[in-house]
Design a protein around this motif. Structure first.
Motif, PDB file in Angstrom:
ATOM      1  N   ALA A 468       0.842  -1.208   0.000  1.00 18.86           N
ATOM      2  CA  ALA A 468       0.000   0.000   0.000  1.00 18.86           C
ATOM      3  C   ALA A 468       0.871   1.249   0.000  1.00 18.86           C
ATOM      4  O   ALA A 468       2.057   1.188   0.315  1.00 18.86           O
ATOM      5  N   LYS A 469       0.289   2.362  -0.322  1.00 16.69           N
ATOM      6  CA  LYS A 469       1.034   3.634  -0.312  1.00 16.69           C
ATOM      7  C   LYS A 469       1.334   4.057   1.119  1.00 16.69           C
ATOM      8  O   LYS A 469       0.455   4.060   1.968  1.00 16.69           O
ATOM      9  N   VAL A 470       2.571   4.418   1.375  1.00 17.99           N
ATOM     10  CA  VAL A 470       2.897   5.076   2.650  1.00 17.99           C
ATOM     11  C   VAL A 470       3.844   6.234   2.333  1.00 17.99           C
ATOM     12  O   VAL A 470       4.404   6.299   1.243  1.00 17.99           O
ATOM     13  N   ASP A 471       3.972   7.157   3.267  1.00 16.85           N
ATOM     14  CA  ASP A 471       5.002   8.179   3.090  1.00 16.85           C
ATOM     15  C   ASP A 471       5.733   8.431   4.406  1.00 16.85           C
ATOM     16  O   ASP A 471       5.425   7.791   5.420  1.00 16.85           O
ATOM     17  N   THR A 472       6.676   9.335   4.381  1.00 17.11           N
ATOM     18  CA  THR A 472       7.564   9.497   5.545  1.00 17.11           C
ATOM     19  C   THR A 472       6.869  10.145   6.741  1.00 17.11           C
ATOM     20  O   THR A 472       7.470  10.254   7.800  1.00 17.11           O
ATOM     21  N   THR A 473       5.605  10.559   6.553  1.00 10.45           N
ATOM     22  CA  THR A 473       4.894  11.112   7.715  1.00 10.45           C
ATOM     23  C   THR A 473       4.315  10.007   8.598  1.00 10.45           C
ATOM     24  O   THR A 473       3.831  10.270   9.688  1.00 10.45           O
ATOM     25  N   HIS A 474       4.366   8.767   8.114  1.00  8.04           N
ATOM     26  CA  HIS A 474       3.873   7.637   8.897  1.00  8.04           C
ATOM     27  C   HIS A 474       4.641   7.558  10.223  1.00  8.04           C
ATOM     28  O   HIS A 474       5.844   7.799  10.279  1.00  8.04           O
ATOM     29  N   ALA A 475       3.915   7.191  11.277  1.00  6.61           N
ATOM     30  CA  ALA A 475       4.517   7.161  12.611  1.00  6.61           C
ATOM     31  C   ALA A 475       5.777   6.287  12.658  1.00  6.61           C
ATOM     32  O   ALA A 475       6.749   6.613  13.343  1.00  6.61           O
ATOM     33  N   ALA A 476       5.774   5.171  11.911  1.00  5.89           N
ATOM     34  CA  ALA A 476       6.925   4.267  11.946  1.00  5.89           C
ATOM     35  C   ALA A 476       8.176   4.972  11.422  1.00  5.89           C
ATOM     36  O   ALA A 476       9.279   4.787  11.939  1.00  5.89           O
ATOM     37  N   PHE A 477       8.013   5.780  10.391  1.00  9.81           N
ATOM     38  CA  PHE A 477       9.149   6.538   9.859  1.00  9.81           C
ATOM     39  C   PHE A 477       9.606   7.586  10.854  1.00  9.81           C
ATOM     40  O   PHE A 477      10.797   7.776  11.093  1.00  9.81           O
ATOM     41  N   ARG A 478       8.616   8.285  11.427  1.00  4.32           N
ATOM     42  CA  ARG A 478       8.991   9.355  12.374  1.00  4.32           C
ATOM     43  C   ARG A 478       9.706   8.786  13.591  1.00  4.32           C
ATOM     44  O   ARG A 478      10.711   9.325  14.046  1.00  4.32           O
ATOM     45  N   ASP A 479       9.215   7.654  14.081  1.00  4.53           N
ATOM     46  CA  ASP A 479       9.857   7.033  15.248  1.00  4.53           C
ATOM     47  C   ASP A 479      11.281   6.583  14.920  1.00  4.53           C
ATOM     48  O   ASP A 479      12.204   6.781  15.702  1.00  4.53           O
ATOM     49  N   ALA A 480      11.429   5.956  13.750  1.00  2.69           N
ATOM     50  CA  ALA A 480      12.751   5.456  13.380  1.00  2.69           C
ATOM     51  C   ALA A 480      13.721   6.621  13.198  1.00  2.69           C
ATOM     52  O   ALA A 480      14.881   6.553  13.627  1.00  2.69           O
ATOM     53  N   LEU A 481      13.254   7.678  12.576  1.00  6.09           N
ATOM     54  CA  LEU A 481      14.097   8.868  12.395  1.00  6.09           C
ATOM     55  C   LEU A 481      14.544   9.420  13.748  1.00  6.09           C
ATOM     56  O   LEU A 481      15.726   9.705  13.965  1.00  6.09           O
ATOM     57  N   ALA A 482      13.589   9.527  14.651  1.00  6.56           N
ATOM     58  CA  ALA A 482      13.912  10.071  15.973  1.00  6.56           C
ATOM     59  C   ALA A 482      14.896   9.157  16.694  1.00  6.56           C
ATOM     60  O   ALA A 482      15.827   9.631  17.365  1.00  6.56           O
ATOM     61  N   GLY A 483      14.705   7.845  16.532  1.00  7.21           N
ATOM     62  CA  GLY A 483      15.594   6.881  17.182  1.00  7.21           C
ATOM     63  C   GLY A 483      17.030   7.025  16.698  1.00  7.21           C
ATOM     64  O   GLY A 483      17.977   7.007  17.489  1.00  7.21           O
ATOM     65  N   VAL A 484      17.197   7.167  15.392  1.00  6.54           N
ATOM     66  CA  VAL A 484      18.541   7.300  14.831  1.00  6.54           C
ATOM     67  C   VAL A 484      19.176   8.616  15.292  1.00  6.54           C
ATOM     68  O   VAL A 484      20.356   8.652  15.680  1.00  6.54           O
TER      69      VAL A 484
END
Lengths: 639, 250
Positions: A468-484
């Protein structure tokens, strides 16, 4: 066991499995391919070939490498050659024989169906590479030349002087650059993957850091391919490049990809011996040298005479003595252990006593210096540059060194890991070499995965799963970004007293001592107490100068070493649990009366796929039983 | 042995740079040049200073990452040797060594001794390949290649893309790099159909990237760690000229 390890091996007779599977896989129509984005991490043989080929097919590809150019991936350093079952020599080779040799060489710890496919594809690889302009060695008539390589009794290795890896990589690199120019591949050099993003059980992208600006960015994908190479640098000293690391596969492991057979590491028998504390790497001397070089040590302990002054009667050509039918061409694990054995007996040569001679005097006498120069000239030059000794005059000194990791992320027949959509190719996966890799087989596997397997199987995944379509605003992306970002800041905030390299060196010593060429229960248990202690000290006392908004090589290295400090523990856990010896994994408790590796097929004929259970929890062992329908399980013998 | 190093330090692409002096003590002749720098960097780190950035990876002379100008010579004093394979036995106690990045308009300094060599990748993108999509190949032995041709092609194909030729050239020309690829592919039967177009496009790209022109100084072949011959440039010029005269379409 909590994972359902489905190898998805096609049914039917071995020689028809891949063909049948290719027909049964779903296709993505040409018009739809451009709607899919595939992220590829790594630009070596497996990643470069995969990126170029998928782009040729019409997919959008984003390819990442930490080096400044995709041409620098460590595949480039492979020297000796690439195997293919062409049987151009008419010496009895066949796809089946290459398959058989590889299964046996891997000491029956690989999957038959995968290995057979590899042997089948080997012939296409040579065709493809020649078409690209790879300058393989030729006979005077213009046909391709071959040489033999360790662990084989046929001449099936194709080579380009001592730079086969370089030439194959440049072939893939040029195909890749062509696709970059055509717009099918977007290349991200000097960019390192630091996390995998999984949404609804599917790999949907990565978090990567631009090593020049320090910017941490998210990249969305419909499928991810990790082609990030092996983890030999966990030993600090290895033949790997300085930057080679396990971070991509280790982050994926922590996101749910099982790690298979992590303790299977190859120690290559012919490397230049260690010479000092400051040493940063070990240099391989191609195994092809064993075609003409004879390996020996003095018969007497402590014989310090100039090797040229030691008469034949006082020399022990121990490989020829112990393995008369393979002699100096015994497989790597066997040749390495034999070298360790004679050195442990006190018969090693050189200042440290950790070395054996590789002597070309007989070959030069038989063939003439010019033939040897033609075959190995660049290797001899390299040896002389490093050691300041001329191997045409004085025998080379060699000693085993960490070279390759057979273990890696677990993958099914489609090269997909236990995370849907996360595919793993080349040295980064575990699949084809079992417990020991034969010479000239790594290039073959990287290219088979990259040119032929992944471009087919990725289509099946995309067509059946329709992400399905997702983009970088998805919570999983935001969490991973913050984690790194948080982890990066944490490194810089420690401000301790020790350099990253000092931790890495200490880890390497622990691993070499207790999880190296031979292992035992007591030693592994020591390692399993030392590693967590060292890791704790690292997070308390490492010193990383500079900031995260610039090129900061110490910071890059810190991230990699932090991951090695975790992976090392998993390797020891795996080595401890596998109480049998097999291939390169030699448990002292399990050997034949004459000191060879003794397998325990009743208990260990399986792939150990370790599953991450969370911070501070022991990993969970999952087993994929190995079934041998075509090559009967037998004690490996090279006598 | 003890050495005095003068090292180019530059915090970033737009920051001003300068030579900074460091003392390297207790250097062993068995060390490689980069291992000597590692030791200097360890010392800097322990003192809380920012270590010297430099590109390196395989440390066995094949990946082409390392790129140091040592006493004004690309890759230092040893012929046919990349920086990573240069050993400290080439120097003596008390020596002063000047270490700088590759200097060329086309190679922007990223930090200290690390430069951006992506222009070389773009020259390859312009035509440094044989168009052979995966799967389209015939049996490898159907293409006969004379041993001499493949040997000469291999001599040129040995290029590691380090950029020493550019750094050594008074004009900062990338001719040896470009010519090596044109020669490698142009000597093989597989490379014939794109031969002239390839030469035209790669040379045009080289100019677009602001590399200088070749005036046959020959410094490039002296600096080349793979000792690639300047004869390849003659071949490139011939192919380029023919492409231009025949009106080959880019």
């Amino acid at each position: 066991m909590t994972l359902n390890l489905q190898a998805r091996i096609p049914t039917g007779p071995l020689p028809q499995k891949w063909d049948k599977h290719r027909f049964e896989m779903k296709l993505v129509s040409p018009a739809n391919k451009r709607k899919y984005t595939v992220v590829v991490v790594g630009s070596g043989l497996a990643g470069g070939a995969a990126s170029a080929t998928m782009s040729e097919l019409g997919y959008n590809v984003k390819c990442f490498c930490f080096q400044d150019s995709p041409r620098r991936a460590h595949s480039i350093a492979a020297q000796g050659g690439i195997n293919a079952a062409k049987n151009y020599r008419n010496d009895g080779d066949s796809v089946y024989r290459l398959f058989y040799d590889t299964v046996k060489g891997g000491d029956f710890r690989s999957r038959e169906a995968n290995v057979y496919r590899l042997a089948e594809l080997s012939v296409n690889i040579i065709d493809q590479c020649v078409a690209q302009g790879v300058p393989f060695a030729r006979e005077y008539g213009g046909l391709l030349a071959n040489r033999s390589f360790g662990g084989a009794q046929v001449s099936r290795t194709f080579y380009a002087r001592g730079q086969t890896g370089q030439q194959l990589l440049l072939g893939a690199y040029q195909a890749l650059e062509r696709q970059i120019a055509a717009g099918g591949v977007k290349m991200y050099p000097r960019t390192e993957m630091l996390d995998l993003v999984v949404i609804d059980g599917q790999a949907r992208g990565i978090i990567a850091r631009d090593l020049v600006t320090g910017a941490i960015e998210a990249h969305v994908a419909d499928a991810v391919v990790l082609a990030s190479g092996g983890y030999g640098n966990v030993f600090f000293l290895s033949t790997n490049a300085q930057g080679s690391n396990a971070t991509a596969i280790w982050r994926a492991y922590k996101r749910g990809a099982a790690f298979a057979n992590p303790c299977f590491t190859q120690i290559h028998p012919t490397c230049i011996p260690v010479h000092g504390e400051y040493q940063s790497k070990l240099t391989l001397m191609s195994e092809s040298l064993r075609n003409d070089g004879r390996v020996w040590v003095p018969k007497q302990k402590g014989d310090k005479r100039d090797p040229r002054q030691i008469p034949e009667a006082d020399r022990d050509y121990y490989l020829e003595r112990k393995y008369p039918s393979f002699g100096n061409l015994a497989p790597r694990d066997i040749a390495s252990r034999a070298a360790k054995e004679v050195c442990d007996e006190g018969r090693g040569v050189g200042e440290t006593g950790f070395g054996v001679y590789l002597d070309f005097a007989d070959a030069i006498k038989r063939l003439g210096k010019s033939v040897i120069e033609d075959r190995y000239g660049n290797l001899f030059d390299m040896y002389e540059r490093i050691t300041n000794e001329n191997p045409y005059e004085v025998p080379m000194r060699i000693y085993p060194a960490v070279h390759y990791t057979m273990g890696g992320l677990w993958v099914d027949y489609n090269l997909m890991s236990t995370v849907n959509g996360l595919h793993v190719t080349g040295e980064a996966n575990f699949s084809d070499h079992g417990a020991n890799r034969l010479g000239a087989s790594a290039l073959m596997q990287g290219l088979a995965d990259g040119y032929f397997i992944i471009p087919s199987t990725i289509g099946d995944y995309l067509a059946t799963r329709k992400p399905a379509k997702v983009d970088t605003t998805h919570a999983a992306f935001r969490d991973a970004l913050a984690g790194v970002a948080e982890r990066t800041k944490r490194f810089l905030a420690i401000e301790g007293k020790r350099t990253v390299a000092s931790f890495h060196r200490e880890l390497g010593k622990i691993m070499w001592e207790y999880c190296g060429m031979s292992r035992n229960e007591a030693g592994l248990k020591i390692a399993l107490t030392k590693i967590p202690e060292l890791r704790a000290e690292f997070w308390r006392n490492v010193n990383i100068p500079g900031s995260d908004a610039e090129l900061n090589q110490a910071l890059e290295k810190a991230g990699r070493v932090a991951d090695f400090l975790e992976l090392a523990e998993l390797m020891c856990i795996d080595a401890l649990h596998r109480t049998e010896s097999c291939g390169a994994h030699f448990r002292e408790e399990s050997q034949t009366p004459d000191g060879e590796a003794l397998r325990d097929d009743d208990h260990f004929a399986y792939v150990a796929a370790w599953e991450y259970a969370g911070e501070g929890k022991p990993p969970i062992l999952n087993r994929e039983p190995l079934v041998f329908e075509n090559v009967p399980l037998s004690q490996r013998s090279y006598k | 042995m003890n050495l005095t190093l003068h090292v180019w330090r530059q915090a970033g692409p737009d920051a001003p740079g300068k030579m900074v002096i460091y003392e390297a003590t207790g250097v062993s002749p068995e060390m490689s040049f980069l291992e000597m720098l590692d030791v200097v960097n360890e010392g800097l780190t322990e003192r809380g200073e920012v270590p010297i950035a430099f590109d390196h990876d395989c440390r066995e002379g094949i990946c082409g990452s390392c790129s140091l100008m040592i006493n004004g010579v690309a890759h230092g004093p040893m012929r046919g040797t990349a920086t990573c394979q240069l050993h400290m036995r080439s120097f003596k106690d008390g020596d002063t060594i000047y270490i700088e990045p590759w200097r060329a308009r086309a190679f922007r300094v990223i930090k200290d001794l690390a430069v951006d060599r992506s222009p070389l990748d773009r020259i390859i993108q312009a035509g440094g390949f044989i168009t052979a999509p995966t799967g389209s190949a015939q049996d490898a032995n159907n293409i006969l290649v004379a041993k001499e041709s493949v040997d000469d092609a291999m001599d040129a194909a040995a290029c590691i893309g380090c950029g020493a030729c550019v750094a050594a050239c008074p004009n900062a020309s990338a001719s040896l790099f470009t010519a090596a690829k044109i020669t490698h592919l142009g000597l093989l039967p597989q490379g014939q159909s794109e031969r002239y177009r390839r030469a035209l496009k790669m040379v045009q790209q080289m100019e677009l990237e602001e590399f200088g022109s070749c005036t046959l100084h020959g410094e490039c072949q002296e600096a080349c760690p793979k000792e690639i011959s300047i004869d390849t440039i003659t071949r490139m010029n011939r192919d380029f000229l023919r492409a231009s005269l025949l009106g080959t379409r880019p």
